[in-house]
Design a protein around this motif. Structure first.
Motif, PDB file in Angstrom:
ATOM      1  N   LEU A  27      29.223  51.883  -0.145  1.00  0.00           N
ATOM      2  CA  LEU A  27      27.972  52.065  -0.562  1.00  0.00           C
ATOM      3  C   LEU A  27      27.548  53.663  -0.800  1.00  0.00           C
ATOM      4  O   LEU A  27      27.139  54.379  -1.268  1.00  0.00           O
ATOM      5  N   ARG A  59      28.721  56.613  -3.774  1.00  0.00           N
ATOM      6  CA  ARG A  59      28.098  56.268  -4.954  1.00  0.00           C
ATOM      7  C   ARG A  59      27.244  57.566  -5.502  1.00  0.00           C
ATOM      8  O   ARG A  59      28.179  57.844  -6.841  1.00  0.00           O
ATOM      9  N   SER A 105      31.802  46.890  -6.218  1.00  0.00           N
ATOM     10  CA  SER A 105      31.262  46.148  -4.483  1.00  0.00           C
ATOM     11  C   SER A 105      30.605  44.782  -4.666  1.00  0.00           C
ATOM     12  O   SER A 105      30.422  43.886  -3.746  1.00  0.00           O
ATOM     13  N   VAL A 143      23.535  46.159  -1.915  1.00  0.00           N
ATOM     14  CA  VAL A 143      24.593  46.671  -2.990  1.00  0.00           C
ATOM     15  C   VAL A 143      23.096  46.583  -4.742  1.00  0.00           C
ATOM     16  O   VAL A 143      23.843  47.318  -5.335  1.00  0.00           O
TER      17      VAL A 143
END
Length: 168
Positions: A28, A31, A47, A101
Motif C-alpha cells: 500500500l 501507491r 493488492s 486496500v
C-alpha cells in the motif's frame, strides 16, 4: 495422528497469513510511486488479489484449524487465553488492512511512509507476541475477579447482585 496434521495445517496457514498481512502495508505504501495508469492498476489488482485470494483464506484456515486443535488437544489454560486475545488483535488489524486496500486506491488516496512503518512495527510486534506466547507458554497467574470467573460457578457468583436487582 490427526493432531499432527492439524498442527501442520495451522502453522502453514498462520505463516502465510502473518507473512501476507505483514506485506500489505509495504504494498500500500507503493501507491504514490505507482502514479496513475497501468502501473497503479496492476498494483491495485495485485493488492486485492493477495488480500482476497491468498491472505484472507489463509486466515480462515489458520483460525479453523486452530479451533480444531483446541478440541483435539483440550487446551484450556491462561496462556492460551492470552494467545486468543492476541489473535483477536491480529484479526482486527486484518480487517483494517482490508479497509485500507479499498481506500488507498481511491482517487487521491495515499498511505504515508510513517503509516507504513508504524503498521509494519505494530503487526510485527503482534505476530511476535503470538509466537512467543505459543512457544514459551508462560505461566499466567489469574488474580482478582478473573480468577473468580475461572472457577466453576464464578460467573454466577459475580452476577448474583445484578440478577437479584433485576428479578422481582
Amino acid at each position: 495422528m490427526i493432531v499432527v496434521w492439524l498442527k501442520l495445517l495451522h502453522v502453514t496457514a498462520l505463516s502465510i497469513w502473518a507473512g501476507g498481512i505483514l506485506l500489505m502495508p509495504l504494498l500500500l505504501g507503493r501507491r504514490e510511486a505507482a502514479g496513475d495508469g497501468a502501473t497503479l492498476h496492476r498494483l491495485h489488482a495485485f493488492s486485492r488479489f493477495a488480500y482476497i485470494v491468498v491472505i484472507s483464506p489463509a486466515a480462515f484456515v489458520a483460525i479453523g484449524s486452530g479451533i480444531g486443535l483446541i478440541f483435539a488437544r483440550e487446551v484450556y489454560t491462561a496462556w492460551f487465553a492470552a494467545k486468543l486475545l492476541l489473535v483477536g488483535g491480529l484479526v482486527a488489524l486484518h480487517v483494517w488492512v482490508g479497509l485500507l486496500v479499498l481506500s488507498v486506491f481511491d482517487e487521491g488516496g495515499r498511505f504515508a511512509r510513517w503509516r507504513v512503518a508504524a503498521s509494519v512495527v505494530v503487526l510485527s510486534a503482534l505476530i511476535t507476541a503470538i509466537f512467543w506466547v505459543v512457544l514459551a507458554k508462560p505461566p499466567i497467574a489469574l488474580a482478582g475477579w478473573v480468577a473468580d470467573l475461572a472457577r466453576p460457578g464464578g460467573l454466577g457468583a459475580l452476577a448474583e447482585p445484578l440478577i437479584r436487582r433485576l428479578t422481582p
